[in-house]
Design a protein around this motif. Structure first.
Motif, mmCIF file in Angstrom:
data_model
loop_
_atom_site.group_PDB
_atom_site.id
_atom_site.type_symbol
_atom_site.label_atom_id
_atom_site.label_comp_id
_atom_site.label_asym_id
_atom_site.label_seq_id
_atom_site.Cartn_x
_atom_site.Cartn_y
_atom_site.Cartn_z
ATOM 1 N N PRO A 47 0.503 -1.247 0.111
ATOM 2 C CA PRO A 47 0.063 -0.099 0.020
ATOM 3 C C PRO A 47 0.904 1.363 0.053
ATOM 4 C CG PRO A 47 -0.229 -1.378 2.099
ATOM 5 C CD PRO A 47 0.162 -1.970 1.092
ATOM 6 N N LEU A 48 1.992 1.339 0.549
ATOM 7 C CA LEU A 48 2.983 2.512 0.476
ATOM 8 C C LEU A 48 3.345 2.707 -0.754
ATOM 9 C CD1 LEU A 48 5.119 2.543 3.847
ATOM 10 C CD2 LEU A 48 2.968 3.997 3.117
ATOM 11 N N ALA A 49 3.563 1.547 -1.675
ATOM 12 C CA ALA A 49 4.020 1.949 -3.126
ATOM 13 C C ALA A 49 2.804 2.348 -3.799
ATOM 14 C CB ALA A 49 4.595 0.382 -3.529
ATOM 15 N N THR A 50 1.652 1.945 -3.709
ATOM 16 C CA THR A 50 0.638 2.104 -4.361
ATOM 17 C C THR A 50 0.035 3.850 -4.167
ATOM 18 O OG1 THR A 50 -0.657 0.197 -4.422
ATOM 19 C CG2 THR A 50 -2.053 2.000 -4.540
ATOM 20 N N ALA A 51 0.353 3.935 -2.815
ATOM 21 C CA ALA A 51 -0.040 5.466 -2.111
ATOM 22 C C ALA A 51 1.134 6.672 -2.947
ATOM 23 C CB ALA A 51 0.165 5.580 -0.754
ATOM 24 N N LYS A 52 2.248 6.056 -2.976
ATOM 25 C CA LYS A 52 3.127 7.061 -3.524
ATOM 26 C C LYS A 52 2.795 7.367 -4.856
ATOM 27 C CE LYS A 52 6.458 8.719 -2.738
ATOM 28 N NZ LYS A 52 6.900 10.157 -2.160
ATOM 29 N N GLN A 53 2.402 6.432 -5.868
ATOM 30 C CA GLN A 53 1.972 6.531 -7.095
ATOM 31 C C GLN A 53 0.822 7.258 -7.183
ATOM 32 O OE1 GLN A 53 2.027 2.265 -8.112
ATOM 33 N NE2 GLN A 53 3.480 2.913 -9.576
ATOM 34 N N TYR A 54 -0.322 6.921 -6.392
ATOM 35 C CA TYR A 54 -1.522 7.816 -6.843
ATOM 36 C C TYR A 54 -1.588 9.132 -5.946
ATOM 37 C CZ TYR A 54 -3.391 3.796 -9.174
ATOM 38 O OH TYR A 54 -3.599 2.826 -10.396
ATOM 39 N N ALA A 55 -0.756 9.185 -5.163
ATOM 40 C CA ALA A 55 -0.590 10.646 -4.488
ATOM 41 C C ALA A 55 -0.153 11.611 -5.203
ATOM 42 C CB ALA A 55 0.004 10.331 -2.966
ATOM 43 N N THR A 56 1.005 10.846 -6.063
ATOM 44 C CA THR A 56 1.681 11.700 -7.149
ATOM 45 C C THR A 56 0.738 12.232 -8.032
ATOM 46 O OG1 THR A 56 4.028 10.900 -6.172
ATOM 47 C CG2 THR A 56 3.715 12.171 -8.497
ATOM 48 N N LEU A 57 0.131 11.262 -8.819
ATOM 49 C CA LEU A 57 -0.884 11.500 -9.671
ATOM 50 C C LEU A 57 -1.760 12.442 -9.339
ATOM 51 C CD1 LEU A 57 -2.279 11.017 -12.601
ATOM 52 C CD2 LEU A 57 -3.213 8.743 -11.355
ATOM 53 N N ASP A 58 -2.378 12.382 -8.210
ATOM 54 C CA ASP A 58 -3.663 13.112 -7.634
ATOM 55 C C ASP A 58 -2.966 14.837 -7.530
ATOM 56 O OD1 ASP A 58 -6.419 13.632 -6.968
ATOM 57 O OD2 ASP A 58 -5.504 14.529 -5.191
ATOM 58 N N HIS A 59 -1.663 14.741 -7.012
ATOM 59 C CA HIS A 59 -0.940 16.154 -6.947
ATOM 60 C C HIS A 59 -0.623 16.623 -8.292
ATOM 61 C CE1 HIS A 59 1.950 19.063 -5.184
ATOM 62 N NE2 HIS A 59 2.852 18.614 -6.018
ATOM 63 N N LEU A 60 -0.490 16.067 -9.148
ATOM 64 C CA LEU A 60 0.047 16.412 -10.163
ATOM 65 C C LEU A 60 -1.045 16.857 -11.006
ATOM 66 C CD1 LEU A 60 3.233 14.338 -11.421
ATOM 67 C CD2 LEU A 60 3.367 16.541 -10.586
ATOM 68 N N SER A 61 -2.127 16.144 -11.111
ATOM 69 C CA SER A 61 -3.330 16.580 -11.727
ATOM 70 C C SER A 61 -4.199 17.507 -11.257
ATOM 71 C CB SER A 61 -4.003 15.100 -12.076
ATOM 72 O OG SER A 61 -4.914 14.708 -10.893
ATOM 73 N N GLY A 62 -3.981 17.946 -10.083
ATOM 74 C CA GLY A 62 -4.738 19.126 -9.297
ATOM 75 C C GLY A 62 -6.045 18.584 -8.810
ATOM 76 N N GLY A 63 -5.934 17.263 -8.425
ATOM 77 C CA GLY A 63 -6.972 16.619 -7.552
ATOM 78 C C GLY A 63 -8.045 16.110 -8.502
ATOM 79 N N ARG A 64 -7.762 15.222 -9.631
ATOM 80 C CA ARG A 64 -8.489 14.648 -10.511
ATOM 81 C C ARG A 64 -8.859 13.092 -10.415
ATOM 82 N NH1 ARG A 64 -7.714 16.312 -16.300
ATOM 83 N NH2 ARG A 64 -5.686 17.140 -15.907
ATOM 84 N N LEU A 65 -7.991 12.685 -9.484
ATOM 85 C CA LEU A 65 -7.808 11.063 -9.248
ATOM 86 C C LEU A 65 -9.185 10.638 -8.749
ATOM 87 C CD1 LEU A 65 -6.328 8.404 -9.358
ATOM 88 C CD2 LEU A 65 -5.504 8.852 -7.060
ATOM 89 N N ILE A 66 -9.767 9.456 -9.487
ATOM 90 C CA ILE A 66 -10.631 8.770 -8.747
ATOM 91 C C ILE A 66 -9.972 7.107 -8.580
ATOM 92 C CG2 ILE A 66 -13.133 7.695 -8.581
ATOM 93 C CD1 ILE A 66 -13.926 9.998 -10.529
ATOM 94 N N LEU A 67 -9.817 6.630 -7.520
ATOM 95 C CA LEU A 67 -9.098 5.429 -7.380
ATOM 96 C C LEU A 67 -10.280 4.304 -7.356
ATOM 97 C CD1 LEU A 67 -6.428 3.874 -7.010
ATOM 98 C CD2 LEU A 67 -6.777 3.985 -4.430
#
Length: 315
Positions: A104-124
């Motif tokens: 989960p920490l590896a997953t969190a690193k990837q998707y947190a970065t994605l949400d950060h870079l996209s300005g909060g557009r992630l749906i997991l």
């Protein structure tokens, strides 16, 4: 937890072509498609007001399944990050990420970065997975994948939260005093649970912010939705739950070629009337797919849907 889409209005999104090419649904033209084709489809959907773009997740497909599944499965994080840079408004959905394959920490690193870079557009979007060899080669117990996913989701709630040093203590995973920046742009990442088995439905009810059914026909949705709401209430889970549905394959207008007997075709108003029935069943967002013979026909279909069908979805 805030909703992703406005309550009471039927939103629409789509699973992208090219990035996954199972023979069960991929169009012939996708086999020779490029990143430029994927980009143009994503941009067209962004312009047409689509609520989200979705990508799948498989690490490796065994030879025994390569016939029906194919071996073309783009990595969801890399693909969604690429799309984040070339779109402006559309949400970015993993449909679905097999998060139990990874720490989960590896997953969190990837998707947190994605949400950060996209300005909060992630749906997991998450799911349990179904390919035995995929789990075995990565050292994950396939038979225990449901329990692993449940704990992974609990760990991800902590790891994707606001804390620089998240903490979690579980049977399989535990972490503390390990900092991860950047944090997600969203205060809480929406987690939509995929699958239509009893276990998946329960997981969506108890741990999800949304449900992504796996192709349930219309007449089976009411019972599934009622079951989810019953389980959620029994578990004492508060907050909204956004219900999804995958529609029949669509073609806006009268096709000049054989699109298959199960394809919904016709004028925009008639298509919208048919799709509005999903809202009456309790569905919040529909995932649509279009028949097409090349990229241009697909982007034309996307544009026509956004301009002609979507305005009538909430009449």
């Amino acid at each position: 937890m805030a909703r992703v889409f406005t309550e009471g209005r039927l939103a629409y999104g789509m699973q992208l072509p090219v990035q996954s090419q199972s023979t069960l649904y991929a169009e012939p033209w996708e086999a020779a498609a490029t990143a430029a084709d994927l980009a143009e489809v994503a941009r067209a959907a962004d312009r047409a007001g689509f609520g989200y773009l979705a990508t799948c997740d498989h690490v490796a497909i065994p030879r025994r399944l390569a016939g029906p599944m194919g071996t073309v499965w783009y990595d969801p994080v890399a693909t969604l990050a690429y799309l984040a840079g070339i779109t402006e408004h559309v949400r970015l959905l993993s449909h679905v990420a097999i998060v139990g394959l990874r720490h989960p920490l590896a997953t969190a690193k990837q998707y947190a970065t994605l949400d950060h870079l996209s300005g909060g557009r992630l749906i997991l979007g998450v799911g349990a997975g179904h390919v035995t060899e995929e789990f075995e080669v990565l050292g994950v117990d396939f038979g225990r994948r449901g329990a692993v996913l449940d704990e992974t989701l609990d760990a991800l709630r902590a790891a994707l939260g606001p804390e620089e040093y998240p903490e979690f203590e579980g049977e399989r995973f535990s972490f503390k005093d390990l900092g991860q920046l950047p944090r997600p742009a969203q205060a809480r990442i929406p987690v939509w649970v995929g699958g239509s088995s009893p276990a998946a439905v329960r997981r969506a009810a108890v741990r999800g912010d949304g449900w992504l059914p796996q192709g349930d026909p219309r007449d089976e949705l009411p019972a599934q939705i009622a079951r989810i709401r019953q389980l959620r209430e029994a578990a004492g889970v508060d907050g909204p739950l956004e219900i999804g549905a995958i529609t029949e394959v669509l073609y806006v207008g009268e096709p000049a070629w054989d699109t298959g007997r199960r394809t919904l075709t016709g004028k925009a108003e008639a298509l919208a009337e048919s799709l509005r029935a999903y809202r009456a069943l309790g569905v919040d967002q529909i995932q649509v797919r279009f028949r097409s013979r090349d990229r241009t026909e697909l982007t034309d279909q996307i544009t026509a849907f956004g301009a002609e069908v979507a305005p009538h979805l909430n009449d």
